[in-house]
Write an enzyme that holds these catalytic residues in place. Structure first.
Site, PDB file in Angstrom:
ATOM      1  CB  CYS A 146     -18.444   0.900   8.954  1.00  0.00           C
ATOM      2  SG  CYS A 146     -17.367  -0.037  10.049  1.00  0.00           S
ATOM      3  CB  CYS A 190      -1.394   3.581   8.134  1.00  0.00           C
ATOM      4  SG  CYS A 190      -2.415   4.305   6.838  1.00  0.00           S
ATOM      5  CB  CYS A 207     -19.004  -4.001   4.836  1.00  0.00           C
ATOM      6  SG  CYS A 207     -17.937  -2.708   5.528  1.00  0.00           S
ATOM      7  CB  CYS A 251      -0.952  -0.558   8.229  1.00  0.00           C
ATOM      8  SG  CYS A 251      -1.879  -1.693   7.173  1.00  0.00           S
ATOM      9  CB  CYS A 260     -16.038  -6.471   6.008  1.00  0.00           C
ATOM     10  SG  CYS A 260     -17.359  -6.246   7.179  1.00  0.00           S
ATOM     11  NE  ARG A 309     -17.945  -5.026  13.251  1.00  0.00           N
ATOM     12  CZ  ARG A 309     -18.121  -4.170  12.245  1.00  0.00           C
ATOM     13  NH1 ARG A 309     -17.092  -3.525  11.745  1.00  0.00           N
ATOM     14  NH2 ARG A 309     -19.307  -3.975  11.735  1.00  0.00           N
ATOM     15  CB  CYS A 326      -0.920  -0.009   1.222  1.00  0.00           C
ATOM     16  SG  CYS A 326      -2.067   1.376   1.242  1.00  0.00           S
TER      17      CYS A 326
END
Ligand code: SAM
Ligand code: DTB
Ligand code: SF4
Length: 334
Positions: A203, A72, A143, A75, A112, A275, A68
């Site tokens: 979400c 972040c 999702c 991650c 998801c 969640r 990616c």
């Protein structure tokens, strides 16, 4: 400092802030109530809005893993961090549908699909739309979490049958740039607005345990609670420290502070599914039980999240039996 349980404090801390904008000061008062008072309030709000013993079950699949472009710090999938994760291409539609069928057979009601992208490329949209239509056709809620979306992309996904879009704000606006530098907090809010405008359910949540202060956690929840309307689903993740990532050695969150944060989320967003997301493998059953008591009413089921482990069906079945919990049934489509 914890506030005393005086009559004055009880009147200062509102039971529910629905239909009003929530101030940071009011949220701090609630957060700092004596633990028993906080949990009693959270459980009272929870019971007024949900079956207290039903937990919504979602299942995750990484449809495009690793490599990616974003940085972040938490991650495993960022190309900026030497985490050793092997990158893979976008999965084929049939493979995704086969996995979704298995998840449905195991009791999941929401599927998801997550991709390690800054945002989807237009050339991938047809594949993504086919995945949405296919999973929807199985009778599951759909999702996706694909990074930033333009209004046109959000519109196309919504039209194909995407029910929810996951896009986390992760932490407070103030702390955001300490964790991610390749995009801004405002970018996140813009995508959330595009998702809402396209008619999808939102979400959005965050991560605890990245070195943020209690104030940052409260500020994050206040931002979420003040979205108009508040998200239908708020995932609260406990950082899973990833070797090689910038946050590999972050100090773990105090479990009591974690439970307080869940309780505040429940009180500020009474009708939202809160969640208990990443990090359950590292939590004791007792900590999870406290989180459910504080108002968490959704989990990810299955052995894996995106790239890390989750407790798995055997452990969760035993936990649900011990706590007398049951999977939440899907509401009939309108
Ligand atoms: N790339 C998309 C994005 O960032 O929006 C979707 C996938 S991303 C992995 C989804 C969310 O998972 C992140 O926003 C973050 O809140 C959570 N997450 C990722 N890695 C995590 C970790 N190591 N521990 C806890 N939560 C994590
Ligand atoms: C969310 O808030 N948590 C999920 C989901 N949204 C996409 C992801 C958790 C990822 C945990 C780390 C991993 O498995 O790579
Ligand atoms: Fe990429 Fe999402 Fe991981 Fe950030 S959290 S590096 S955007 S996959």
């Amino acid at each position: 400092m914890l506030h005393e349980n005086t009559a004055e404090n009880r009147t200062e801390a509102p039971m529910s802030t629905r239909d009003e904008s929530t101030s940071l000061a009011a949220a701090k008062i609630i957060y700092n109530l004596p633990f028993n008072d906080l949990l009693f309030r959270a459980q009272t709000v929870h019971r007024a809005n949900f079956d207290p013993n039903a937990v919504q079950m979602s299942r995750l699949l990484s449809i495009k893993t690793g490599g990616c472009a974003e940085d972040c710090g938490y991650c495993s999938q960022s190309a900026h961090s030497p985490t050793g994760l092997k990158a893979s291409k976008l999965m084929m539609v049939e493979k995704v549908l086969a996995e979704a069928r298995k998840a449905k057979a195991e009791g999941a009601t929401r599927y998801c699909m997550g991709a390690a992208w800054r945002s989807p490329k237009d050339r991938d949209m047809d594949t993504l739309l086919a995945m949405v239509a296919g999973v929807k056709g199985l009778g599951m809620e759909t999702c996706m979490t694909l990074g930033m979306l333009s209004p046109a992309q959000a519109g196309a996904l919504s039209k194909a049958g995407l029910d929810y879009y996951n896009h986390n704000i992760d932490t407070s606006e103030e702390f955001y740039s300490q964790i991610i530098t390749t995009r801004t907090f405002a970018d996140r809010l813009e995508t959330l607005s595009n998702v809402r405008e396209a008619g999808m359910k939102v979400c959005a949540g965050g991560i605890l345990g990245m070195g943020e202060t209690t104030g940052d956690r409260i500020s994050m929840l206040v931002t979420l609670a003040n979205l108009q309307p508040a998200p239908e689903s708020v995932p609260i993740n406990m950082l899973i420290p990833i070797p090689g990532s910038k946050l590999a050695d972050a100090d773990p969150v105090d479990p009591i502070e974690f439970v307080r944060t869940i309780a505040l989320a429940r009180i500020l967003m009474p009708r939202t599914h809160v969640r208990l997301s990443a990090g359950r493998t590292q939590m004791s059953d007792e900590m999870q039980a406290l989180c459910f008591f504080a108002g968490a009413n959704s989990i990810f089921a299955g052995d894996t999240l995106l790239t890390t482990e989750n407790p798995g069906e055997d452990h969760d079945t035993a936990l649900f039996r011990r706590l007398g919990l049951k999977p939440m049934e899907l509401e009939p489509a309108e």
